[in-house]
Design an enzyme around this catalytic site. Structure first.
Site, PDB file in Angstrom:
ATOM      1  N   TYR A 244       0.760  -0.898  -0.049  1.00 56.13           N
ATOM      2  CA  TYR A 244       0.142   0.040   0.184  1.00 56.13           C
ATOM      3  C   TYR A 244       0.811   1.003   0.093  1.00 56.13           C
ATOM      4  CZ  TYR A 244      -3.070   3.285   1.463  1.00 56.13           C
ATOM      5  OH  TYR A 244      -4.221   4.533   1.447  1.00 56.13           O
TER       6      TYR A 244
ATOM      7  N   LYS B  16       4.597   8.274   9.940  1.00 51.39           N
ATOM      8  CA  LYS B  16       3.928   7.307  10.304  1.00 51.39           C
ATOM      9  C   LYS B  16       4.414   8.051  11.773  1.00 51.39           C
ATOM     10  CE  LYS B  16       1.304   4.069   8.052  1.00 51.39           C
ATOM     11  NZ  LYS B  16      -0.282   3.687   9.040  1.00 51.39           N
TER      12      LYS B  16
ATOM     13  N   ASP C  86       9.640   2.619   0.053  1.00 47.16           N
ATOM     14  CA  ASP C  86       8.238   3.234   1.137  1.00 47.16           C
ATOM     15  C   ASP C  86       8.169   2.507   2.129  1.00 47.16           C
ATOM     16  OD1 ASP C  86       6.287   3.866   2.269  1.00 47.16           O
ATOM     17  OD2 ASP C  86       4.228   3.401   0.584  1.00 47.16           O
TER      18      ASP C  86
HETATM   19  N1  PMP Z   1       2.712   3.556   2.626  1.00 43.46           N
HETATM   20  C1  PMP Z   1       2.697   3.086   3.654  1.00 43.46           C
HETATM   21  C2  PMP Z   1       3.554   1.629   3.363  1.00 43.46           C
HETATM   22  C3  PMP Z   1       1.386   2.870   3.911  1.00 43.46           C
HETATM   23  O1  PMP Z   1       1.651   1.797   4.719  1.00 43.46           O
HETATM   24  C4  PMP Z   1       0.565   3.702   4.554  1.00 43.46           C
HETATM   25  C5  PMP Z   1      -0.543   4.079   5.503  1.00 43.46           C
HETATM   26  N2  PMP Z   1      -0.318   3.108   5.907  1.00 43.46           N
HETATM   27  C6  PMP Z   1       0.858   5.088   3.421  1.00 43.46           C
HETATM   28  C7  PMP Z   1       1.848   5.167   2.329  1.00 43.46           C
HETATM   29  C8  PMP Z   1      -0.087   6.742   3.625  1.00 43.46           C
HETATM   30  O2  PMP Z   1       0.220   7.360   4.563  1.00 43.46           O
HETATM   31  P1  PMP Z   1      -0.747   8.397   4.630  1.00 43.46           P
HETATM   32  O3  PMP Z   1      -1.489   7.405   5.493  1.00 43.46           O
HETATM   33  O4  PMP Z   1      -0.435   8.775   6.187  1.00 43.46           O
HETATM   34  O5  PMP Z   1      -1.333   8.765   3.636  1.00 43.46           O
END
Ligand code: PMP
Length: 427
Positions: free
Chosen positions: A143, A264, A236
């Site tokens: 994701y 995060k 990511d």
């Molecule tokens: N990349 C990863 C690996 C994530 O787990 C998430 C959110 N769970 C995101 C991007 C997107 O982050 P946000 O919800 O802060 O937009």
């Protein structure tokens, strides 16, 4: 336990003004229904009905120091009284950037946004600008946020499909989706599209589906294909960053990306995200590549980041050692209970972020394994049974551990887990 009556009333009220009753789609699926919370302190979370939970959801990951960490709150409180945003620069953003550049292996330079989705958006744009190519290769089960160009999954005949209505077909058309952890699949994709690929993007550990670690040599293999074909590697690290190690997965696995994204845990519960990477790419920002945001590097986010990174790394990374110990005790304890009760449970991942699921499989290597063999319905019932016993776990089996969790929380969690497992397996 006093039930969820107050939460039920609040959700009914919310549905009259808030679309879907929630502010992030992920929360719709909370079981038994989207609950309301009033307070968090350390490892504990309190709901609107006065129930207390040992929390392993941790705000979906950010709360690496636990809820309301005093050192972070004090830093934010002190800083925000001098102003919030200036439509200009302030010294704390340099301190935050210096901390990230020092910790993150690939970070020649860094830029801040607020959400992980935005950081990914910036990284992909930089990759396209830096290579002059357009295609993006991503993987099933990972994701990367909710924006058009990455919210893409596999379709039924080897192509890519949007995961939401309303996405731009043009954006989706630039994406190639592969199974992860499969170097043969990667080799044939590079053979076909290598010259058009701007970047390969992946979570270095597939935390968003069953916390699958990269297979031996996989990250190195991906790095080598990217180098051979002139594509960039975007890791990511929105989940793994500042969680698996001070330098995230890149430090833990010794593989360096061209660009990496963070969010995060970066600011311990406050909104902040970052794209970090090779200086020659990052230097395009502010020149030929646009990245903007009214709230970027606001005072609260920067104060929280500086304080969080300082707390995480103080006393020779003591917080990380504690999280490893606590997470290991939890993983071992859950395995022991499963073996003793004869319940087919799988635990994989890493002490700071691991997966617990119900399956006969010995491991999950990719998203297809998980889809075929995880008993998701029974795990949902387990999550509810845990709530009823004062422990909050995410319905998808991802457990986050913070520096605020200790041995007593582990002991209470294992007791609750044994009882909940007996209930959902009639064991
Ligand atoms: N990349 C990863 C690996 C994530 O787990 C998430 C959110 N769970 C995101 C991007 C997107 O982050 P946000 O919800 O802060 O937009």
């Amino acid at each position: 336990m006093s039930g969820y009556e107050r939460s039920r009333e609040l959700l009914a009220r919310a549905r009259k003004s808030l679309a879907g009753g929630v502010s992030s789609d992920v929360r719709v699926s909370m079981k038994p229904f989207p609950l309301y919370f009033e307070r968090g302190e350390g490892a504990l979370l309190y709901d609107a009905d006065g129930n207390a939970y040992i929390d392993y959801a941790l705000g979906q990951g950010p709360l690496i120091l636990g809820h309301s960490p005093p050192a972070v709150l004090e830093a934010v409180d002190e800083a925000m009284r001098r102003g919030q945003i200036f439509a200009g620069q302030h010294e704390l953003e340099i301190e935050a950037a210096e901390a990230v550049v020092e910790l993150v292996p690939c970070a020649g330079l860094v830029r801040f946004s607020l959400s992980g989705s935005e950081a990914v958006h910036a990284a992909v744009r930089l990759a396209r600008a830096g290579t002059g190519r357009t295609k993006l290769l991503r993987f099933e089960g990972h994701y990367h946020g909710w924006f058009d160009g990455v919210l893409v999954g596999p379709d039924d005949d080897g192509g890519a499909a949007p995961l939401s209505q309303g996405q731009s077909p043009g954006a989706v058309g630039e994406v190639i989706v592969l199974p992860w952890n499969d170097l043969d699949a990667l080799e044939s994709a590079f053979a076909r599209h290598g010259e058009e690929l701007a970047a390969v993007i992946m979570e270095p550990v597939m935390c968003n589906t069953a916390v699958v670690p990269p297979g031996d040599g996989y990250l190195e293999g991906v790095r080598a294909y990217c180098d051979r074909y002139g594509a960039l590697l975007i890791l990511d690290e929105v989940i793994t960053g500042f969680r698996l190690a001070p330098g995230g997965a890149q430090e833990r696995f010794g593989v360096t990306a061209d660009l990496a994204t963070y969010g995060k845990a970066l600011a311990g519960g406050f909104p902040n995200s970052a794209v970090a990477g090779r200086a020659d790419l990052m230097e395009r920002l502010g020149q030929s590549v646009n990245h903007s945001g009214t709230f970027n590097s606001n005072v609260i986010s920067m104060a929280a980041t500086v304080a969080t990174l300082r707390e995480l790394t103080r006393d020779g990374n003591a917080a990380y050692r504690k999280i490893e110990r606590t997470g290991t005790a939890l993983m071992d304890g859950l395995r022991e209970i499963g073996a003793r009760l004869g319940i087919p449970l799988l635990i994989q991942g890493f002490p700071p972020a691991f997966y617990l699921g119900f399956t006969e499989a010995e491991s999950f290597e990719n998203a297809a394994d998980y889809a075929a063999r995880a008993d998701v319905e029974r795990y949902g019932r387990f999550a509810v049974a845990m709530l009823e016993r004062g422990v909050r776990v995410l319905e998808r089996g991802l457990w986050y551990v913070s520096a605020a969790h200790d041995d007593e929380h582990v002991a209470r969690t294992l007791e609750a887990a044994e009882d909940a497992l007996r209930q959902v397996f009639n064991a």
